[in-house]
Write an enzyme that holds these catalytic residues in place. Structure first.
Site, mmCIF file in Angstrom:
data_model
loop_
_atom_site.group_PDB
_atom_site.id
_atom_site.type_symbol
_atom_site.label_atom_id
_atom_site.label_comp_id
_atom_site.label_asym_id
_atom_site.label_seq_id
_atom_site.Cartn_x
_atom_site.Cartn_y
_atom_site.Cartn_z
ATOM 1 N N GLU A 180 26.621 10.015 76.933
ATOM 2 C CA GLU A 180 26.694 9.651 75.521
ATOM 3 C C GLU A 180 27.488 8.354 75.430
ATOM 4 O OE1 GLU A 180 29.034 12.045 72.849
ATOM 5 O OE2 GLU A 180 27.682 11.619 71.187
ATOM 6 N N GLY A 316 38.179 10.647 76.057
ATOM 7 C CA GLY A 316 38.993 11.550 76.860
ATOM 8 C C GLY A 316 38.191 12.707 77.423
ATOM 9 N N ALA A 317 37.133 13.100 76.703
ATOM 10 C CA ALA A 317 36.374 14.274 77.128
ATOM 11 C C ALA A 317 34.970 14.207 76.539
ATOM 12 C CB ALA A 317 37.071 15.548 76.664
ATOM 13 N N GLU A 319 31.308 16.662 75.699
ATOM 14 C CA GLU A 319 30.875 18.039 75.480
ATOM 15 C C GLU A 319 29.585 18.449 76.162
ATOM 16 O OE1 GLU A 319 31.027 15.562 73.220
ATOM 17 O OE2 GLU A 319 29.303 15.562 71.875
ATOM 18 N N ASN A 320 29.244 17.897 77.349
ATOM 19 C CA ASN A 320 28.017 18.330 78.035
ATOM 20 C C ASN A 320 27.881 19.841 77.910
ATOM 21 O OD1 ASN A 320 27.981 15.603 79.265
ATOM 22 N ND2 ASN A 320 29.765 16.408 80.338
ATOM 23 N N HIS A 352 38.055 20.938 70.615
ATOM 24 C CA HIS A 352 37.089 19.953 70.102
ATOM 25 C C HIS A 352 35.767 20.049 70.878
ATOM 26 C CE1 HIS A 352 36.169 15.734 68.552
ATOM 27 N NE2 HIS A 352 35.313 15.854 69.543
ATOM 28 N N GLU A 353 35.858 20.031 72.190
ATOM 29 C CA GLU A 353 34.634 20.046 73.006
ATOM 30 C C GLU A 353 33.921 21.387 72.900
ATOM 31 O OE1 GLU A 353 33.768 17.222 73.852
ATOM 32 O OE2 GLU A 353 35.703 16.229 73.682
ATOM 33 N N HIS A 356 31.838 21.518 69.824
ATOM 34 C CA HIS A 356 30.587 20.776 70.029
ATOM 35 C C HIS A 356 29.509 21.619 70.711
ATOM 36 C CE1 HIS A 356 31.311 16.690 68.801
ATOM 37 N NE2 HIS A 356 32.263 16.437 69.669
HETATM 38 ZN ZN LIG Z 1 33.570 14.869 70.022
#
Ligand SMILES: [Zn+2]
Length: 902
Positions: A180, A316-317, A319-320, A352-353, A356
């Site tokens: 992404e 930072g991260a 969400e795959n 957060h992830e 998602h």
């Molecule tokens: Zn996000």
């Protein structure tokens, strides 16, 4: 994706680590596409959804096999794409970037001879155009492509991270992907847009000793000779290409079953041991909570979070689906380096992830115009669950910081609406800003508060139930919330997401009569640019929550330019009670005085919100600096720990505004007088068993007092730093970063050398980056120059180097800018391909040099229009600082002079 925004550890029991990655359990149910998803597969992409691709074909399934050569930084790939051709065509167009196709063949599914296709790459458009020798008739086909690609060293596409092995210190290499947005096309020829959802089979030929990871568990492992194996992962559910993940390296995995039966795992570099336990247990707690909140159980058999040793300048991260990737410093809890804020970040970033996994992964925006809905929602949901499981963290105060970050961008003439029109890859990259994240989040929080928590949740459940495995637009969410009984949602949401800018509410409270207070309200727009304050302004429908004295807050929807409201009660009037409204409030002087006098009686969230709002109004010239500074001074140094920490940071912010001289020194002395006693009470070192919020406050006070050059903190920082000469662990602990930075700011040549030597010695990548970044904070320009030269040498690892330059920018923005422009080619290698203008914009964020105006204009002129935006934002922001600083400085000096001597 979690953007880059801004640690306490106890010894954990040693845990058993699974060296292997989960194999698919026989009972795993195959995910089934929803009717909406099936309908989408049967028709071309509608004209209403933007696309780079001709709408003549659509994929349903990819079978990908990759063979990476990690040492050579290349890979070979084969893909078989099941697709439907809807209209007769001369060829097919797919996304592809940096890929070299060696063969392409179209195989009719109904039988018949395969057709060889000729490929013409279009590098600028990131497309591969496949031409057929004769017209391709409508029908089902398999497109077989063999190709090669490159493995990058910055986080986009398939990339490598080199890092020291935690057991041996030897440099090793791990491979990861980041797609992404939009970089799956660097890994596989594909229909690389979010609406082209498909199922994916991924297999990889890899060294037998390494762990290979993807979204799904392993279906089969086939040995290939002594040293290699072919790993095939189970088929993914129908999903967007940007959510595919592949990882490979010397990893270990710790896993447990969450209450919902899903296996959650943390994958970390070998030797990480129990550093993964905090995250694993957090993930096991978070996942079932979201099952319930969304009303749909997590549909994959496992959810991993993979620690990548390194960093990105921009995120930072990620969400795959089923395989979140997070940079190690915000996933693993290392007692030697993790700060208390870092520990909280580990929790909230996972939240957060995980949000998602539904909001973004199960239900995905149709096009990047609605990326805000993904990010705003995940940010909002992360705060909600963090506050739920950790009420003692007073997490809601962070919402005020988010609002301020968004408004700082949204009040510039260069702002954009939350829902923005996005076409190019550069525009996609730039969409990940504070307006997308924090204004998006603030809008969602405001709407939830307006319709009520239960109605909102029912609406979210309706939305999830209606669109699984499919794509949506913002309006689909609003209609689901209205379907659940929410009123005015579409009206408010449309205004705040389609109209750019920050509403300003001017409030005049009449004297209280017969137990009632009459308020005169007038709407305006808040702008950081004095020129933009003239002329017509939009009108927003504004949900207000007004508290008068100690009465319960009253709700009111203001729909016009002006309004009069009469409310029961006398006493201070607080218009944005709870601080969930996205607007600024400018009170008349008498009303602000009442609020300042009665400040102690307000809830911490209102104290902090009111303070930040008024400081911003003061700094932008809507009122004298005294308005904000009086509130700053009204927070007692004995206030709640979380509030105190955030307020101390605001004192530091005002200190940074001032020019060197008597007023700055006097202000520093005032900060020390206010906050040094609190630090003394807390002590310089963590106390066993103390609340995390105390540890965090201590860290903030060391940081603030270090920044204002408090002599005691300065001396202590230097003493601690010098301990490194004989004891490499001298700084270890949750305050490592702040002590190091306090020492680095005042570093002498020998201090700087000591930090540099230490950076070269340590075997933790996170720790190494901490030392390298600290080098850039030295106030001595000669040392700053050396840091810059070191950054582009081969000494630091690829992802530390850009952080060193950013650090120098915090103290010497002009020096850093000039250096980057002079060494642009060398610096470009250190920064992610699409993020260079953003990187430069960040470097000059603290500049107040008039000469920088011309330099930024010249730089912007070298960029294509779609890439120049962050630089133009930085330019507008700089002009605004230059225009307002003289008044801010004079008013602050005058305020200081009026303060009673203590
Ligand atoms: Zn996000």
């Amino acid at each position: 994706m979690r953007t880059v925004l801004s640690s306490l550890a106890s010894a954990c029991a040693v845990i058993a680590l699974a060296a292997s990655y989960p194999a698919l359990a026989a009972t795993t149910p195959a995910p089934s596409p929803s009717p909406a998803a099936k309908a989408a597969d049967a028709a071309p992409l509608p004209e209403t959804i933007p696309s780079d691709l001709p709408r003549n074909a659509r994929p349903t399934h990819y079978s990908i096999e990759v063979t990476p050569d990690a040492q050579a930084l290349t890979f070979t790939g084969k893909v078989a794409i099941d697709l439907t051709v809807f209209t007769a065509a001369q060829g097919l167009t797919l996304h592809g970037s940096g890929l070299t196709v060696s063969s392409a063949k179209l195989v009719p599914q109904a039988g018949g001879a395969p057709v060889t296709l000729q490929v013409t790459p279009d590098a600028d458009a990131q497309l591969l155009r496949f031409a057929a020798p004769a017209t391709i008739a409508p029908g089902r086909y398999r497109l077989d492509i063999a190709y090669t690609g490159v493995i990058g060293t910055q986080p986009s596409g398939l990339f490598a991270l080199d890092y020291p092995d935690k057991r041996t210190g030897k440099t090793v290499r791990g491979l990861f992907t980041q797609f992404e947005a939009p970089d799956a096309r660097r890994f596989v020829p594909s229909f690389d847009e979010p609406s082209y959802k498909a199922t994916f089979d991924l297999s990889a030929v890899v060294p037998a000793s390494q762990m290979a990871l993807s979204n799904m568990p392993i279906a089969t492992t086939q040995p290939l000779g002594k040293d290699r194996k072919r790993v095939t992962f189970a088929t993914t559910p129908r999903m967007s290409s940007y959510l595919l993940f592949f990882g490979l390296g010397d990893f270990e995995r710790t896993a447990k079953k969450a209450a919902d039966g899903v296996e959650v795992g943390i994958v970390a570099p070998t030797g990480s041991g129990n550093q993964a336990v905090f995250a694993r247990d957090g993930l096991a707690e978070i996942l079932p909570w979201f099952d319930d909140y969304f009303g749909v159980k997590f549909p994959l058999p496992k959810l991993d979070n993979i620690a990548a040793p390194g960093s990105s300048q921009f995120f930072g991260a990620m969400e795959n689906w089923g395989a979140i990737m997070t940079f190690e410093r915000i996933l693993l809890l290392d007692p030697a380096t993790t700060s208390p804020a870092g520990l909280q970040d580990i929790y909230s970033t996972q939240a957060h992830e995980t949000a998602h996994q539904w909001f973004g992964d199960l239900v995905t925006m149709a096009w990047w115009d609605d990326i805000w809905l993904n990010e705003g929602f995940a940010s909002w949901a992360a705060d909600k669950i963090t506050d739920h499981f950790h009420p003692e963290w007073n997490w809601k105060l962070g919402g005020v910081d988010g609002r301020e970050a968004a408004m700082n961008l949204d009040a510039l003439p260069t702002t954009h609406p939350v829902v923005q029109h996005i076409r190019t890859a550069a525009e996609m990259e730039q969409a990940f800003d504070s307006i997308t994240y924090q204004k998006g989040q603030a809008t969602i929080a405001m709407l939830e508060d307006y319709v009520g928590e239960d109605t909102w949740r029912s609406g979210i459940r309706r939305y999830m139930a209606a669109h699984p495995y499919a794509n949506t637009q913002s309006k689909d969410l609003w209609s689901a919330i209205e379907g659940a009984g929410g009123k005015d949602v579409d009206l408010i949401a449309e205004a705040f997401t389609r109209t750019p800018g920050v509403p300003l509410l001017r409030v005049t409270a009449a004297t209280c009569k017969s137990g009632q207070t009459r308020l005169l309200l007038a709407q305006d727009a808040f702008s950081l640019d004095p020129e933009s304050r003239k002329g017509a302004k939009p009108t927003w429908p504004m949900p207000l929550l007004v508290r008068v004295g100690d009465q319960a807050p009253a709700r009111h929807l203001m729909s016009g330019k002006t309004d009069t409201v009469t409310l029961p009660g006398c006493g201070p009037v607080l218009v944005n009670s709870g601080q969930l409204g996205y607007y600024r409030t400018l009170y008349d002087a008498a009303s602000l005085n009442k609020l300042t006098t009665g400040f102690a009686a307000l809830a911490p969230i209102d104290q902090y919100g009111l303070l930040r709002d008024n400081l911003s109004l003061s700094m932008s010239g809507y009122q004298d600096m005294a308005g904000g500074l009086n509130l700053l001074a009204a927070v007692p140094a004995s206030a709640d720990a979380t509030l105190s920490g955030r307020v101390a940071a605001q004192w530091q912010g005002v200190y940074d505004l001032l020019d060197k001289g008597a007023a700055k020194d006097a202000f520093a002395a005032r900060v020390s007088r206010t906050w040094a006693p609190r630090l003394q009470t807390l002590g310089f070192d963590p106390v066993k068993g103390e609340p995390l919020t105390d540890t965090k406050l201590r860290a903030q006070l060391v940081d603030t007092l270090g920044a204002v050059r408090d002599p005691q903190v300065g001396a202590e920082a230097r003493r601690r730093l010098q301990g490194l000469a004989t004891n490499p662990a001298a700084l270890d602990g949750p305050l490592k970063r702040v002590w190091l930075e306090a020492a680095a700011r005042q570093a002498s040549r020998s201090d700087w050398d000591l930090i540099r030597t230490q950076a070269g010695k340590v075997t933790s990548i996170v720790e190494r980056q901490l030392y390298y970044s600290a080098l850039g904070l030295a106030s001595d320009p000669a040392l700053a120059n050396e840091t810059l030269a070191l950054a582009i040498s081969s000494t630091p690892d690829a992802t530390s180097a850009s952080q060193m330059i950013t650090s120098v920018g915090r103290v010497h923005p002009e020096l850093a800018f000039d250096f980057v422009r002079t060494h642009q080619d060398a610096v470009n290698k250190l920064v992610e391909h699409a993020g260079r203008p953003r990187f430069i914009a960040r470097i000059v964020a603290a500049s107040t040099d008039p000469a920088m105006v011309g330099k930024l204009q010249a730089y912007a002129a070298t960029l294509p229009a779609d890439e120049a935006k962050p630089v133009l934002q930085a330019l507008t922001s700089l002009k605004q600082r230059l225009a307002t600083r003289p008044a801010q400085r004079a008013q602050t000096a005058a305020w200081l002079a009026r303060q009673p001597a203590r």
